[in-house]
Each structure stands twice: as structure tokens, then as C-alpha cells.
Design an enzyme around this catalytic site. Structure first.
Site, PDB file in Angstrom:
ATOM      1  N   LYS A  14       0.740  -1.318  -0.072  1.00 55.54           N
ATOM      2  CA  LYS A  14      -0.003  -0.095  -0.259  1.00 55.54           C
ATOM      3  C   LYS A  14       0.962   1.274   0.087  1.00 55.54           C
ATOM      4  O   LYS A  14       1.752   1.265   0.630  1.00 55.54           O
ATOM      5  CB  LYS A  14      -0.819  -0.278   1.200  1.00 55.54           C
ATOM      6  CG  LYS A  14      -1.949   1.087   1.242  1.00 55.54           C
ATOM      7  CD  LYS A  14      -2.765   0.708   2.617  1.00 55.54           C
ATOM      8  CE  LYS A  14      -3.877   1.984   2.913  1.00 55.54           C
ATOM      9  NZ  LYS A  14      -4.654   1.590   4.128  1.00 55.54           N
TER      10      LYS A  14
ATOM     11  N   SER B 243      -9.722   0.080   7.253  1.00 55.97           N
ATOM     12  CA  SER B 243      -9.060   0.434   6.179  1.00 55.97           C
ATOM     13  C   SER B 243      -8.737  -1.204   5.343  1.00 55.97           C
ATOM     14  O   SER B 243      -8.228  -0.925   4.226  1.00 55.97           O
ATOM     15  CB  SER B 243      -8.047   1.485   6.222  1.00 55.97           C
ATOM     16  OG  SER B 243      -8.413   2.733   6.345  1.00 55.97           O
TER      17      SER B 243
ATOM     18  N   SER C 146      -9.122   2.755   3.248  1.00 59.76           N
ATOM     19  CA  SER C 146      -8.233   3.254   2.269  1.00 59.76           C
ATOM     20  C   SER C 146      -7.175   2.315   1.602  1.00 59.76           C
ATOM     21  O   SER C 146      -6.434   2.689   0.464  1.00 59.76           O
ATOM     22  CB  SER C 146      -7.395   4.114   3.281  1.00 59.76           C
ATOM     23  OG  SER C 146      -6.628   3.551   4.289  1.00 59.76           O
TER      24      SER C 146
END
Length: 458
Positions: free
Chosen positions: A80, A179, A155
Site C-alpha cells: 500500500k 481500512s 483506504s
């Protein structure tokens, strides 16, 4: 017969061991699949094919000579874009970080690399990972592989989208308020938020979520999640057979709306766990998390405001211009600057109250069961669904089941539990702090009794 990009990390390792194929071939398959699906998804935003290919050649040689490092040796993986990967840009979804290239791996990334994992790219995030969908001014929105017009959530949306589409079997994400878990639930994946402190972190971006945000894996099966935790987590991961457990099923939080189709599938999951021999009790009402949920956005707002005042925490030399923030992030930074110390203390105090109340609850129950998200995926360019079950909701209306686990440091996992309107739906299991292995054992037992592994038709 499955194609290489369709295999889990566990299946890839078995194939390497049996000399059925090599890490180089597995990487080539994942790179080709990523190139095929990414134009529709916009999930992969930085690529290191050359470095990963070199690592794959070294891994292939290790497997060939019987010197493999472990279960992740030769397995392709993405990171990520709020985690540092040496030699690759870190955008954090913001124009304010233009030109920032990491000089070293953040600790969990370094551990994966040392374990032989093939780190071939980074995945898209919302700006400063502060929103529950995935879009930013640098790269634009990420689509859900089950319907690219819809969001995979956030996210860790880019991470979830690429794994679900077959671009790689596992991804490393972060979870500061759901997330990992919500994107997993929106894309038919398993996503683990470990207990606070279970995954050590250092050498990364300034911690604007403090240690309430944790790093964890997304994958297509529980075994792969456990394999990643074996590498990045403290202590050996031993998800043994799940013993009969006392589970409190919480169908909804307070009076928050819940999509009826998600409610139906969550009810079915509760019945399925009961059929597996667990004692499942349904809560008549649950409002313990209300005070924390109402205050939770303040944490990241204050953290962002702190970063604006301390740009040297990001880099002592390069500029960091808040004028380059998107309007929403400028507003969040202003909200953080305007917040009082009393308001922040109030949030922390409510988190401690919740910790005490949940500790009492966990004397009666071993696990909590909830939906993973309150809404099905919504249009990819919109920050949140404006209505759920006909009622207007705010920016975190879809996320009401998530933040309390971060506030208290509890391990929580999202598991697939079915489909509604062609889109995946997930359940959430939560355990006492430190009971990550027991949580994985229960998740594995549920998964094996109710497998949902499949690929979208992209």
C-alpha cells in the site's frame, strides 16, 4: 486447471516445492495479469518489475537447491502506498509528496523482502489514507473488480482491488479505522487488522494515526493471511483448530442504518457459525461504540494538522506544501488545527472507557460477530454512500462497525459471506486484544465450511 495468477500464496509455495513451476513464472503471470486488469481498475500506481524479476530469479534458485527461506519465498506481493518501499515513490495520495522516493523499506516491508517475497509494486490510496474510498488528486479513483464503476472501499482500496482481480495473491495494507477490513469485504477477500503492537513498525511515514493504525495483510484465504503474519508479526502464528466458542452476534450498532441485504447475509453467517458448534447469542442492542464513533475522525485530523506544522517529520530537506492538498484534506487539516486539547482528550478518554466495557463483555464471550460494512460499494468517485436503507448518512455511515476495534487495539478480521446485487459482502469477527491466533483459527474454520473464493469477470 488454475492459471498461476489464480493460485493462493499457499498453493504457489506448494508448486515451488514440487518443482511444478518457478517463482519467476509466477511473477510473470502476476505481472501479465496486473497489466491486463489495471487499466480498468487503476489499482497499481508504482511498479518495480526489474527488481522483482531479479528477486524471483534468486528465489527460483533457492527452491531449486532446497534452500527456500519459507512459505512466502517467491510469492508476488504489493505494498500500500502509505508504506515505504526502498527505491519507489511514496505519494500517500497527495500532490504535496511529489518527488518523494523512499530510501529504505519500512520494517514490515523489510521483513517481507527478507522472507523472499517478490515486491513488485505499490497500490493506490485516498489522500493521506483518511477516507473510506480510494481516489486522490495524483492518480484518480480505483475501481472495484466486481464492477469497476464502483469503489473497492478504502483506504486499502488499491491493494484489495488488485488481489481480488488476480494481480497478486497477497497485499500489505494498513488499518486505522477499517481500512483493511472494509475493502476486503467489498472485494471478496480476507483482511486482517492485527492487535495493536502485533506488527512492529518503524522507518515509515509520520504516524498521524499514532499506533491506532496497524499494518496487516489482505489475501484470498485465511492460510495466506496467517503466512504473512508469521513473517511480519511478533510471536509465532499458530491458528490451531477452532474450539467451540461463545460468540456475541451484533446485527447493528445503535440505530445506524444497515443495508437489508447485508443484514440478511450477516444473519446467515451467524446461523452458520452456530451450525459449526459455536454458541451464538444475538445482542438486542449495542451502543458501546457510539461515543468513539462520533469522535473518531478527530484523531487523523489532528494528526494531519500536526504534520503540517512539522513537515520535517516527513523530510528534513524537501518542501511540503499544504496548498497542494485537495480541498477536503485542507478542510481536515483546518479542523485539526481548530480542535481543542480537551476534545482530543475526550476521544482518548472514550476509547479507554470502551476498552473497560469491552473487557467486561469479553468475560462472557470469546468473539464478536458483526457485518464488516454497513453498505454495498458505491460509485468510485464518491467519498461515501449518502443514503443507506433509505436514510441519510455521513461520511462514516458505512464504516460504523470498524473504528471501535482500532480504538481499543483489538484484532479483527473480515471474511467473505456472500454476494448481493453481484457485489461481495463480508462479515467481521473481533477477538480480545492479543487473541489473533484464536481469531485466525475461527476464521479458518468458517472459511473451510463456507468457501467463497472466486474471481470477477473482468
Amino acid at each position: 486447471m488454475k492459471l498461476l495468477w489464480q493460485l493462493t500464496a499457499t498453493q504457489l509455495a506448494a508448486g515451488f516445492r514440487d518443482a511444478a513451476f518457478t517463482p519467476t513464472q509466477a511473477l510473470e503471470a502476476c505481472l501479465a495479469r496486473s497489466a491486463e486488469v489495471n487499466p480498468r481498475l487503476n489499482a497499481l500506481i508504482a511498479l518495480d518489475a526489474e527488481g522483482a524479476t531479479h528477486a524471483a530469479e534468486q528465489s527460483s534458485a533457492r527452491w531449486r537447491t532446497g534452500r527456500a527461506i519459507g512459505a512466502l519465498d517467491g510469492v508476488p506481493i504489493t505494498i500500500k502506498d502509505n508504506l515505504q518501499v526502498r527505491g519507489l515513490p511514496t505519494h500517500w495520495g497527495s500532490r504535496a509528496l511529489a518527488g518523494f522516493v523512499a530510501e529504505r523499506d519500512e520494517l514490515p516491508v523489510a521483513k517481507l523482502r527478507e522472507a523472499g517475497a517478490l515486491i513488485f509494486g505499490k497500490t493506490n490510496v485516498p489522500e493521506f489514507t483518511m477516507q473510506g474510498y480510494t481516489d486522490n488528486p495524483v492518480f484518480g479513483p480505483t475501481g472495484n473488480p466486481w464492477n469497476p464503476a464502483l469503489t473497492p472501499g478504502g483506504s486499502s482500496g488499491g491493494a484489495a482491488a488488485l488481489v481480488a482481480a488476480g494481480g497478486c495473491p497477497i497485499a500489505l495494507g494498513t488499518d486505522g479505522g477499517g481500512s483493511i477490513r472494509r475493502p476486503a469485504s467489498h472485494t471478496n477477500l480476507v483482511g486482517l487488522k492485527p492487535s495493536r503492537g502485533r506488527v512492529p513498525r518503524s522507518g515509515g511515514l509520520p504516524p498521524i494515526f499514532l499506533d491506532f493504525e496497524v499494518a496487516g495483510p489482505l489475501a484470498r484465504c485465511v492460510d495466506d493471511v496467517a503466512a504473512v503474519m508469521q513473517v511480519i508479526g511478533r510471536g509465532a502464528v499458530q491458528p490451531d483448530a477452532a474450539l467451540p466458542a461463545r460468540i456475541l452476534y451484533i446485527p447493528r450498532f445503535a440505530d445506524h442504518p444497515l443495508d437489508p441485504q447485508i443484514a440478511h447475509l450477516a444473519d446467515a453467517a451467524a446461523r452458520n457459525l452456530s451450525m459449526l458448534g459455536h454458541e451464538v447469542t444475538t445482542a438486542e442492542g449495542f451502543d458501546l461504540a457510539e461515543a468513539v464513533n462520533q469522535r473518531w475522525p478527530l484523531l487523523a485530523q489532528v494528526g494531519l494538522a500536526w504534520l503540517v506544522e512539522h513537515p520535517q517529520a516527513l523530510s528534513p530537506t524537501r518542501p511540503f506544501d499544504p496548498a497542494l492538498f485537495a480541498p477536503t484534506m485542507q478542510a481536515n487539516a483546518q479542523a485539526g488545527r481548530s480542535a481543542s486539547a480537551l476534545a482530543l482528550f475526550d476521544l482518548l478518554l472514550e476509547a479507554e472507557r470502551l476498552r473497560t466495557e469491552l473487557a467486561i463483555l469479553f468475560e462472557r464471550y470469546d468473539f464478536l460477530l458483526t457485518p464488516a460494512a454497513a453498505a454495498l460499494p458505491w460509485p468510485a468517485g464518491e467519498t461515501h454512500p449518502p443514503r443507506i436503507d433509505g436514510r441519510e448518512v455521513g461520511a462514516r455511515g458505512h464504516a460504523v462497525f470498524a473504528g471501535f476495534a482500532n480504538a481499543v487495539g483489538l484484532p479483527a478480521i473480515a471474511l467473505p459471506c456472500g454476494f448481493a446485487q453481484g457485489m461481495p459482502v463480508g462479515l467481521q469477527l473481533v477477538a480480545r486484544e492479543g487473541d489473533d491466533d484464536a481469531l485466525l483459527a475461527l476464521a479458518r474454520a468458517f472459511e473451510r465450511a463456507h468457501p467463497w473464493q472466486r474471481f470477477p469477470e473482468l
